[in-house]
Design an enzyme around this catalytic site. Sequence first.
Site, PDB file in Angstrom:
ATOM      1  N   TRP A   1      -3.256   4.411   3.117  1.00  0.00           N
ATOM      2  CA  TRP A   1      -2.821   5.109   4.337  1.00  0.00           C
ATOM      3  C   TRP A   1      -2.573   6.587   4.017  1.00  0.00           C
ATOM      4  O   TRP A   1      -3.006   7.471   4.755  1.00  0.00           O
ATOM      5  CB  TRP A   1      -1.538   4.452   4.861  1.00  0.00           C
ATOM      6  CG  TRP A   1      -0.999   5.007   6.134  1.00  0.00           C
ATOM      7  CD1 TRP A   1      -1.279   4.571   7.398  1.00  0.00           C
ATOM      8  CD2 TRP A   1      -0.082   6.099   6.283  1.00  0.00           C
ATOM      9  NE1 TRP A   1      -0.583   5.321   8.319  1.00  0.00           N
ATOM     10  CE2 TRP A   1       0.159   6.262   7.663  1.00  0.00           C
ATOM     11  CE3 TRP A   1       0.580   6.950   5.382  1.00  0.00           C
ATOM     12  CZ2 TRP A   1       1.014   7.236   8.170  1.00  0.00           C
ATOM     13  CZ3 TRP A   1       1.431   7.929   5.882  1.00  0.00           C
ATOM     14  CH2 TRP A   1       1.642   8.066   7.263  1.00  0.00           C
TER      15      TRP A   1
ATOM     16  N   HIS B   1       4.465   5.272   1.061  1.00  0.00           N
ATOM     17  CA  HIS B   1       5.573   4.320   0.901  1.00  0.00           C
ATOM     18  C   HIS B   1       6.685   4.613   1.913  1.00  0.00           C
ATOM     19  O   HIS B   1       7.334   3.698   2.414  1.00  0.00           O
ATOM     20  CB  HIS B   1       6.114   4.362  -0.531  1.00  0.00           C
ATOM     21  CG  HIS B   1       5.091   3.930  -1.538  1.00  0.00           C
ATOM     22  ND1 HIS B   1       4.364   2.765  -1.386  1.00  0.00           N
ATOM     23  CD2 HIS B   1       4.651   4.495  -2.693  1.00  0.00           C
ATOM     24  CE1 HIS B   1       3.523   2.641  -2.410  1.00  0.00           C
ATOM     25  NE2 HIS B   1       3.674   3.680  -3.212  1.00  0.00           N
TER      26      HIS B   1
ATOM     27  N   ASP C   1       1.223  -4.284   2.163  1.00  0.00           N
ATOM     28  CA  ASP C   1       0.210  -3.597   1.338  1.00  0.00           C
ATOM     29  C   ASP C   1      -0.591  -2.569   2.142  1.00  0.00           C
ATOM     30  O   ASP C   1      -0.817  -2.753   3.338  1.00  0.00           O
ATOM     31  CB  ASP C   1      -0.741  -4.655   0.748  1.00  0.00           C
ATOM     32  CG  ASP C   1      -1.583  -4.089  -0.388  1.00  0.00           C
ATOM     33  OD1 ASP C   1      -1.208  -3.050  -0.965  1.00  0.00           O
ATOM     34  OD2 ASP C   1      -2.640  -4.685  -0.679  1.00  0.00           O
TER      35      ASP C   1
ATOM     36  N   SER D   1      -1.665 -11.970  -4.941  1.00  0.00           N
ATOM     37  CA  SER D   1      -1.020 -11.041  -5.888  1.00  0.00           C
ATOM     38  C   SER D   1       0.356 -11.536  -6.361  1.00  0.00           C
ATOM     39  O   SER D   1       1.327 -10.779  -6.394  1.00  0.00           O
ATOM     40  CB  SER D   1      -0.907  -9.649  -5.268  1.00  0.00           C
ATOM     41  OG  SER D   1      -2.174  -9.167  -4.889  1.00  0.00           O
TER      42      SER D   1
ATOM     43  N   GLU E   1       4.154  -6.616 -11.396  1.00  0.00           N
ATOM     44  CA  GLU E   1       2.988  -5.866 -11.889  1.00  0.00           C
ATOM     45  C   GLU E   1       3.001  -4.398 -11.453  1.00  0.00           C
ATOM     46  O   GLU E   1       2.255  -3.580 -11.991  1.00  0.00           O
ATOM     47  CB  GLU E   1       1.692  -6.511 -11.392  1.00  0.00           C
ATOM     48  CG  GLU E   1       1.337  -7.833 -12.069  1.00  0.00           C
ATOM     49  CD  GLU E   1       2.195  -8.993 -11.606  1.00  0.00           C
ATOM     50  OE1 GLU E   1       2.611  -9.797 -12.464  1.00  0.00           O
ATOM     51  OE2 GLU E   1       2.493  -9.108 -10.410  1.00  0.00           O
ATOM     52  N   ASN E   2       3.821  -4.080 -10.464  1.00  0.00           N
ATOM     53  CA  ASN E   2       3.807  -2.708  -9.934  1.00  0.00           C
ATOM     54  C   ASN E   2       4.361  -1.664 -10.901  1.00  0.00           C
ATOM     55  O   ASN E   2       4.206  -0.459 -10.683  1.00  0.00           O
ATOM     56  CB  ASN E   2       4.533  -2.621  -8.581  1.00  0.00           C
ATOM     57  CG  ASN E   2       3.750  -3.235  -7.429  1.00  0.00           C
ATOM     58  OD1 ASN E   2       4.330  -3.787  -6.489  1.00  0.00           O
ATOM     59  ND2 ASN E   2       2.417  -3.149  -7.467  1.00  0.00           N
TER      60      ASN E   2
ATOM     61  N   SER F   1       6.308  -5.651  -6.984  1.00  0.00           N
ATOM     62  CA  SER F   1       5.964  -6.815  -7.802  1.00  0.00           C
ATOM     63  C   SER F   1       6.245  -6.551  -9.280  1.00  0.00           C
ATOM     64  O   SER F   1       6.423  -5.402  -9.698  1.00  0.00           O
ATOM     65  CB  SER F   1       4.481  -7.162  -7.614  1.00  0.00           C
ATOM     66  OG  SER F   1       3.665  -6.256  -8.346  1.00  0.00           O
TER      67      SER F   1
HETATM   68  C1  IPE Z   1       1.136  -6.573  -3.777  1.00  0.00           C
HETATM   69  O1  IPE Z   1       0.376  -5.447  -3.561  1.00  0.00           O
HETATM   70  C2  IPE Z   1       2.556  -6.198  -4.066  1.00  0.00           C
HETATM   71  C3  IPE Z   1       3.312  -5.604  -2.968  1.00  0.00           C
HETATM   72  C4  IPE Z   1       2.866  -5.379  -1.761  1.00  0.00           C
HETATM   73  C5  IPE Z   1       4.657  -5.242  -3.279  1.00  0.00           C
HETATM   74  P1  IPE Z   1      -0.461  -4.761  -4.732  1.00  0.00           P
HETATM   75  O2  IPE Z   1      -1.121  -3.576  -4.144  1.00  0.00           O
HETATM   76  O3  IPE Z   1       0.406  -4.523  -5.904  1.00  0.00           O
HETATM   77  O4  IPE Z   1      -1.523  -5.885  -5.113  1.00  0.00           O
HETATM   78  P2  IPE Z   1      -2.947  -5.785  -5.784  1.00  0.00           P
HETATM   79  O5  IPE Z   1      -2.788  -4.936  -7.025  1.00  0.00           O
HETATM   80  O6  IPE Z   1      -3.863  -5.132  -4.806  1.00  0.00           O
HETATM   81  O7  IPE Z   1      -3.344  -7.188  -6.069  1.00  0.00           O
HETATM   82  C1  IPE Z   2       2.013  -1.548  -1.116  1.00  0.00           C
HETATM   83  O1  IPE Z   2       1.089  -0.513  -0.913  1.00  0.00           O
HETATM   84  C2  IPE Z   2       3.306  -1.055  -1.717  1.00  0.00           C
HETATM   85  C3  IPE Z   2       3.538  -1.525  -3.087  1.00  0.00           C
HETATM   86  C4  IPE Z   2       2.751  -2.288  -3.763  1.00  0.00           C
HETATM   87  C5  IPE Z   2       4.763  -1.085  -3.712  1.00  0.00           C
HETATM   88  P1  IPE Z   2       0.134   0.003  -2.072  1.00  0.00           P
HETATM   89  O2  IPE Z   2       0.824   1.133  -2.760  1.00  0.00           O
HETATM   90  O3  IPE Z   2      -0.295  -1.114  -2.948  1.00  0.00           O
HETATM   91  O4  IPE Z   2      -1.068   0.547  -1.225  1.00  0.00           O
HETATM   92  P2  IPE Z   2      -2.610   0.496  -1.622  1.00  0.00           P
HETATM   93  O5  IPE Z   2      -2.938  -0.932  -1.874  1.00  0.00           O
HETATM   94  O6  IPE Z   2      -2.776   1.337  -2.844  1.00  0.00           O
HETATM   95  O7  IPE Z   2      -3.308   1.055  -0.441  1.00  0.00           O
HETATM   96 MG    MG Z   3      -1.888  -2.378  -2.816  1.00  0.00          MG
END
Ligand code: IPE
Ligand code: IPE
Ligand code: MG
Length: 238
Positions: free
Chosen positions: A23, A35, A18, A194, A65-66, A63
């Site tokens: 970043w 990413h 995460d 998460s 949820e993503n 996830s």
């Molecule tokens: C958890 O990160 C899922 C992955 C790293 C793939 P998220 O960024 O989706 O989680 P939340 O939304 O902060 O809980």
């Molecule tokens: C984790 O990084 C990657 C995925 C969840 C796919 P994020 O994209 O959630 O990064 P932040 O949390 O927005 O910084």
């Molecule tokens: Mg995140």
Amino acid sequence: MSQIEKLAPPRHIAIIMDGNGRWAKKRGLPRTAGHKAGAEAFRRTANYCRTLGVEYLTVYAFSTENWRRSEEEVGGIMKLLAAYLKEALRDMQKNHVRFRFFGDLSRLSPDLQKLCLEAQEKSSEFDEVQVNFCLNYGGRDEIVRAVRRYAADVLAGKCDADALTEDMFSLYLDSAGVPDPELVIRPSGELRTSNFLPWQTVYSEFVYMNVLWPDFGPEDLDSAIEEYHRRNRRFGGV
Ligand code: IPE
Ligand code: IPE
Ligand code: MG
């Protein structure tokens, strides 16, 4: 040799990758650039785990949820995953990584599903490190899919509902046959799971770190492992 290399690493490390978006934001870059840098951090970390002799590395890559993110971001992540898997297939004989995929792959594009299956099949004989990629993974979804498969077996007369044990049920999960992770690492400073591996992590040690995933390096893994060794694991005993 550093002190940490003398300590046995845990057999199974799980990581919530995460902080990619933050970043990128810090650098005025699009989230997709984060990413991409996150994918580099994964390569680095997987190599380091192999050097340390970690047997299983489970990474949360996408996830259930993503999907709530923009089409552009989701598309960018899927493209990076496909590129990584193609590269892994190409370098398979050099890296000797065994791949498994946790999650409901049926929602991924047919091309990506094919790459996942191919990577899993072609790497099944390697025995150095196993990487479990969590793709369209949600812990609750994993349990519901397992219950569906189990119910189908009961209805088909293959097993007796009253005889179900925890060990038997775990064989219906995506993680069937994989020991539970001893250590779960979450970079990015968030203090939550998460929806990551709820069944498998009931007695895992959680290490939350302030580093953003794209900046995560071997020294961060070392310090998480050191922290793990400082913990007193009691498993409900004294
Ligand atoms: C958890 O990160 C899922 C992955 C790293 C793939 P998220 O960024 O989706 O989680 P939340 O939304 O902060 O809980
Ligand atoms: C984790 O990084 C990657 C995925 C969840 C796919 P994020 O994209 O959630 O990064 P932040 O949390 O927005 O910084
Ligand atoms: Mg995140």
